[in-house]
Design an enzyme around this catalytic site. Structure first.
Site, PDB file in Angstrom:
ATOM      1  N   PRO A  74      -2.523 -12.441  10.806  1.00 22.15           N
ATOM      2  CA  PRO A  74      -2.665 -11.651  11.464  1.00 22.15           C
ATOM      3  C   PRO A  74      -2.106 -10.607  11.905  1.00 22.15           C
ATOM      4  O   PRO A  74      -2.266 -10.085  11.659  1.00 22.15           O
ATOM      5  CB  PRO A  74      -1.965 -12.576  12.555  1.00 22.15           C
ATOM      6  CG  PRO A  74      -0.197 -13.034  11.078  1.00 22.15           C
ATOM      7  CD  PRO A  74      -1.376 -13.138  10.116  1.00 22.15           C
ATOM      8  N   ASP A  75      -3.670 -10.007  13.221  1.00 21.54           N
ATOM      9  CA  ASP A  75      -4.242  -8.761  13.312  1.00 21.54           C
ATOM     10  C   ASP A  75      -2.600  -8.558  14.672  1.00 21.54           C
ATOM     11  O   ASP A  75      -3.323  -8.828  15.810  1.00 21.54           O
ATOM     12  CB  ASP A  75      -5.454  -8.164  13.496  1.00 21.54           C
ATOM     13  CG  ASP A  75      -5.239  -6.692  13.581  1.00 21.54           C
ATOM     14  OD1 ASP A  75      -4.764  -6.179  14.674  1.00 21.54           O
ATOM     15  OD2 ASP A  75      -6.504  -6.071  12.925  1.00 21.54           O
ATOM     16  N   LYS A 103     -11.404  -4.433  19.012  1.00 24.82           N
ATOM     17  CA  LYS A 103      -9.872  -4.672  19.208  1.00 24.82           C
ATOM     18  C   LYS A 103      -9.250  -4.423  20.883  1.00 24.82           C
ATOM     19  O   LYS A 103      -8.195  -4.488  20.928  1.00 24.82           O
ATOM     20  CB  LYS A 103      -8.633  -3.838  18.410  1.00 24.82           C
ATOM     21  CG  LYS A 103      -9.116  -4.660  16.692  1.00 24.82           C
ATOM     22  CD  LYS A 103      -8.205  -4.171  16.191  1.00 24.82           C
ATOM     23  CE  LYS A 103      -8.069  -4.553  14.069  1.00 24.82           C
ATOM     24  NZ  LYS A 103      -7.392  -3.846  13.460  1.00 24.82           N
ATOM     25  N   PHE A 113      -4.768   3.190  15.071  1.00 30.98           N
ATOM     26  CA  PHE A 113      -4.274   3.934  13.850  1.00 30.98           C
ATOM     27  C   PHE A 113      -5.453   3.303  13.479  1.00 30.98           C
ATOM     28  O   PHE A 113      -6.176   2.208  13.185  1.00 30.98           O
ATOM     29  CB  PHE A 113      -3.878   4.788  12.956  1.00 30.98           C
ATOM     30  CG  PHE A 113      -2.576   5.040  13.229  1.00 30.98           C
ATOM     31  CD1 PHE A 113      -2.174   4.884  14.721  1.00 30.98           C
ATOM     32  CD2 PHE A 113      -2.537   6.083  12.820  1.00 30.98           C
ATOM     33  CE1 PHE A 113      -1.117   6.859  14.941  1.00 30.98           C
ATOM     34  CE2 PHE A 113      -1.344   7.502  13.347  1.00 30.98           C
ATOM     35  CZ  PHE A 113      -1.223   7.095  14.856  1.00 30.98           C
ATOM     36  N   ASN A 148       0.938  -0.669  -0.302  1.00 34.20           N
ATOM     37  CA  ASN A 148       0.120  -0.132  -0.218  1.00 34.20           C
ATOM     38  C   ASN A 148       0.965   1.294  -0.019  1.00 34.20           C
ATOM     39  O   ASN A 148       2.192   1.150  -0.376  1.00 34.20           O
ATOM     40  CB  ASN A 148      -0.681   0.058   1.046  1.00 34.20           C
ATOM     41  CG  ASN A 148      -0.198  -0.026   2.366  1.00 34.20           C
ATOM     42  OD1 ASN A 148       0.968   0.479   3.290  1.00 34.20           O
ATOM     43  ND2 ASN A 148      -0.245  -1.225   3.372  1.00 34.20           N
TER      44      ASN A 148
HETATM   45  O1  PMT Z   1       3.043   5.946   6.506  1.00 30.92           O
HETATM   46  P1  PMT Z   1       2.217   7.138   6.222  1.00 30.92           P
HETATM   47  O2  PMT Z   1       2.465   7.973   5.009  1.00 30.92           O
HETATM   48  O3  PMT Z   1       3.189   8.495   7.376  1.00 30.92           O
HETATM   49  O4  PMT Z   1       0.538   7.432   6.385  1.00 30.92           O
HETATM   50  C1  PMT Z   1       0.434   6.799   7.590  1.00 30.92           C
HETATM   51  C2  PMT Z   1      -1.279   6.079   8.374  1.00 30.92           C
HETATM   52  C3  PMT Z   1      -1.908   6.583   6.633  1.00 30.92           C
HETATM   53  C4  PMT Z   1      -0.263   5.101   7.146  1.00 30.92           C
HETATM   54  C5  PMT Z   1      -1.543   6.520   9.213  1.00 30.92           C
HETATM   55  O5  PMT Z   1      -2.022   7.401   9.679  1.00 30.92           O
HETATM   56  C6  PMT Z   1      -2.327   5.113   9.867  1.00 30.92           C
HETATM   57  O6  PMT Z   1      -3.895   5.224   9.894  1.00 30.92           O
HETATM   58  N1  PMT Z   1      -2.349   4.006   9.974  1.00 30.92           N
HETATM   59  C7  PMT Z   1      -3.384   2.736   9.930  1.00 30.92           C
HETATM   60  C8  PMT Z   1      -3.529   2.142   8.820  1.00 30.92           C
HETATM   61  C9  PMT Z   1      -3.694   1.148   8.528  1.00 30.92           C
HETATM   62  O7  PMT Z   1      -3.805   0.063   8.471  1.00 30.92           O
HETATM   63  O8  PMT Z   1      -5.254   1.055   9.073  1.00 30.92           O
HETATM   64  P2  PMT Z   1      -6.577  -0.032   9.302  1.00 30.92           P
HETATM   65  O9  PMT Z   1      -7.906   0.429  10.165  1.00 30.92           O
HETATM   66  O10 PMT Z   1      -6.559  -0.750   8.549  1.00 30.92           O
HETATM   67  O11 PMT Z   1      -5.963  -0.728  10.297  1.00 30.92           O
HETATM   68  C10 PMT Z   1      -6.150  -0.806  12.101  1.00 30.92           C
HETATM   69  C11 PMT Z   1      -5.106  -0.563  12.901  1.00 30.92           C
HETATM   70  O12 PMT Z   1      -4.942  -2.176  13.170  1.00 30.92           O
HETATM   71  C12 PMT Z   1      -3.579  -0.142  12.684  1.00 30.92           C
HETATM   72  O13 PMT Z   1      -3.404   0.202  13.831  1.00 30.92           O
HETATM   73  C13 PMT Z   1      -2.864  -1.121  12.152  1.00 30.92           C
HETATM   74  O14 PMT Z   1      -2.102  -0.695  12.370  1.00 30.92           O
HETATM   75  C14 PMT Z   1      -3.278  -1.917  12.699  1.00 30.92           C
HETATM   76  N2  PMT Z   1      -3.402  -3.478  12.395  1.00 30.92           N
HETATM   77  C15 PMT Z   1      -4.430  -4.390  11.001  1.00 30.92           C
HETATM   78  C16 PMT Z   1      -3.769  -5.326  10.191  1.00 30.92           C
HETATM   79  C17 PMT Z   1      -3.335  -6.023  11.010  1.00 30.92           C
HETATM   80  N3  PMT Z   1      -3.457  -7.383  10.280  1.00 30.92           N
HETATM   81  N4  PMT Z   1      -2.699  -5.829  12.329  1.00 30.92           N
HETATM   82  C18 PMT Z   1      -1.776  -4.425  12.626  1.00 30.92           C
HETATM   83  O15 PMT Z   1      -1.604  -3.962  13.112  1.00 30.92           O
END
Ligand code: PMT
Length: 399
Positions: free
Chosen positions: A304-305, A340, A322, A208
């Site tokens: 896995p998350d 979560k 995030f 991504n």
């Molecule tokens: O890296 P940059 O270019 O500076 O951009 C920053 C960002 C937009 C990536 C950042 O600010 C951000 O929003 N990060 C979270 C991106 C994301 O994947 O969000 P999500 O809604 O899909 O996931 C939710 C949360 O679970 C996140 O904290 C993610 O890190 C975590 N996650 C998700 C899936 C997974 N398999 N494992 C995780 O730990």
């Protein structure tokens, strides 16, 4: 923040001019600063500049009867509670690595019991030279010495690469942190950053647009607040922040494994800013897949998350997630907060041009069970500072 006694050593290099700004920042923060210059440093900037900024006489010579009748070099070595050599030239690094005491600054380094921070600044080829790197390795093994930097970028000579001195504002932050005086002093913070790459075959992957900038800014803010920081980073094109331990990963499975072991080692705060791939190809082809048909389907399986796994531990750290969303941002963020079992979630509307993924700036709303607060649009570094202050307030309130 407690006032400190900082002995700033300046060696010969064009970056010496940046140290003038460092003295100004340190004085403004209330610290006492005494400056020692090598003969090489005097070729680039005058002692008078540093005398004016520090308000103290500048020492340049070991065998100076007048200076030795005042605060002699041994007294000066004992006076300091932190020694910072900025810029540290390749020559000075070599002399320090050998334990030489052939000028005032090298002698002070031999005589002091204070921690010594070496801030390299030199041409990229000199920094990459195997003899310089051997000397750096020797210094890294020395428990009294830390190496801060160098940074990458354009150099005074026109070359581009590693060897630039860290900026004064970053050095001032590191000096604060080294005094264990920050609001997160004694806390260990683990942060995930960047994208993951899920291999399809030896040459292709699913990923991504995450650049890692948000996570790296968080790591710097946590470091400047005095925390011990581990940054678990996917593949990005960023320089490791000085004073932060970076552990690199490639896939979501690596992200879980490396983050879990970093948390096992002790963690007060876990922040997941990485954009982890939710799915990966079921198998990774051993050879490059050939284009044999008009269409192809790629079976995917769930990854896995990391965030949910760490938050579900028996005794979890203060866990912050995030949420990058393009629609119904609040609804999805609140859902992730509850599902979560997080202490906080940072909601990121990534549909706004110029914010979020792969940009310098961001705008976020942070939700926790009893409240919310919005920050930005602002630089990711500013947002990271606000987030760290908010996390600290919640940690303090929790006792
Ligand atoms: O890296 P940059 O270019 O500076 O951009 C920053 C960002 C937009 C990536 C950042 O600010 C951000 O929003 N990060 C979270 C991106 C994301 O994947 O969000 P999500 O809604 O899909 O996931 C939710 C949360 O679970 C996140 O904290 C993610 O890190 C975590 N996650 C998700 C899936 C997974 N398999 N494992 C995780 O730990």
């Amino acid at each position: 923040m407690a006032a400190r006694r900082i002995l700033l050593g300046i060696t010969g290099g064009i970056a010496a001019y940046k140290s003038a700004e460092l003295v100004r920042l340190l004085k403004k923060a209330g610290h006492s600063v005494r400056v020692v210059m090598t003969a090489g440093a005097e070729a680039f900037i005058t002692p008078l500049t540093f005398q004016a900024l520090s308000g103290e006489p500048v020492r340049t010579s070991l065998l100076d009867p007048e200076a030795e009748s005042g605060m002699g070099h041994i007294e000066l070595a004992k006076w300091a509670d932190q020694v910072v050599i900025a810029p540290a030239s390749a020559d000075f690094i070599a002399r320090l690595a050998q334990g030489m005491a052939d000028d005032l600054l090298a002698t002070l380094c031999s005589a002091t019991e204070a921690p010594i921070a070496v801030v390299p600044a030199m041409n990229q080829a000199m920094w990459g030279n195997h003899r310089t790197q051997r000397n750096i390795r020797l210094l890294e093994e020395d428990p009294q010495i830390s190496i801060w930097g160098p940074d990458r970028g354009e150099q005074a000579c026109g070359d581009v690469g590693a060897g630039r001195m860290l900026e004064p504002v970053e050095l001032a932050g590191l000096i604060e942190q080294s005094g264990d005086t920050g609001p997160l002093a004694g806390r260990r913070v683990v942060i995930t950053a960047g994208p993951t790459r899920e291999p399809i075959d030896p040459v292709r992957y699913i990923s991504n647009h995450s650049s890692g900038k948000m996570g790296y800014a968080l790591a710097e803010a946590a470091r400047d607040a005095g925390a011990d920081v581990v940054l678990v980073s996917g593949p990005v094109n960023l320089t490791a922040p000085a004073g932060v331990e970076v552990r690199t990963v490639e896939t979501a499975e690596d992200m879980l494994r490396v983050s879990s072991s970093a948390v096992d080692e002790g963690c007060d705060v876990f922040i997941a800013s990485a954009a982890v791939a939710d799915y990966r190809p079921e198998t990774c082809a051993g050879d490059k897949i050939k284009k044999t048909s008009q269409e192809m389907a790629l079976p995917l399986v769930r990854n896995p998350d990391t965030l949910a796994t760490i938050a579900a531990r028996d005794n979890p750290p203060f866990t912050v997630g995030f949420a990058a969303e393009t629609a119904d941002v609040e609804k999805y963020a609140l859902d992730k907060l509850q599902r979560k079992k997080l202490r906080m979630i940072v909601a990121n509307d990534v549909s706004v041009p110029g914010l979020g993924f792969n940009s310098e700036n961001n705008a976020v709303t942070v939700f926790w069970p009893e409240g919310r607060e919005s920050f930005g649009p602002d630089s990711k570094r500013q947002i990271a500072g606000h987030l760290m202050a908010l996390i600290r307030n919640h940690l303090e309130a929790a006792g």
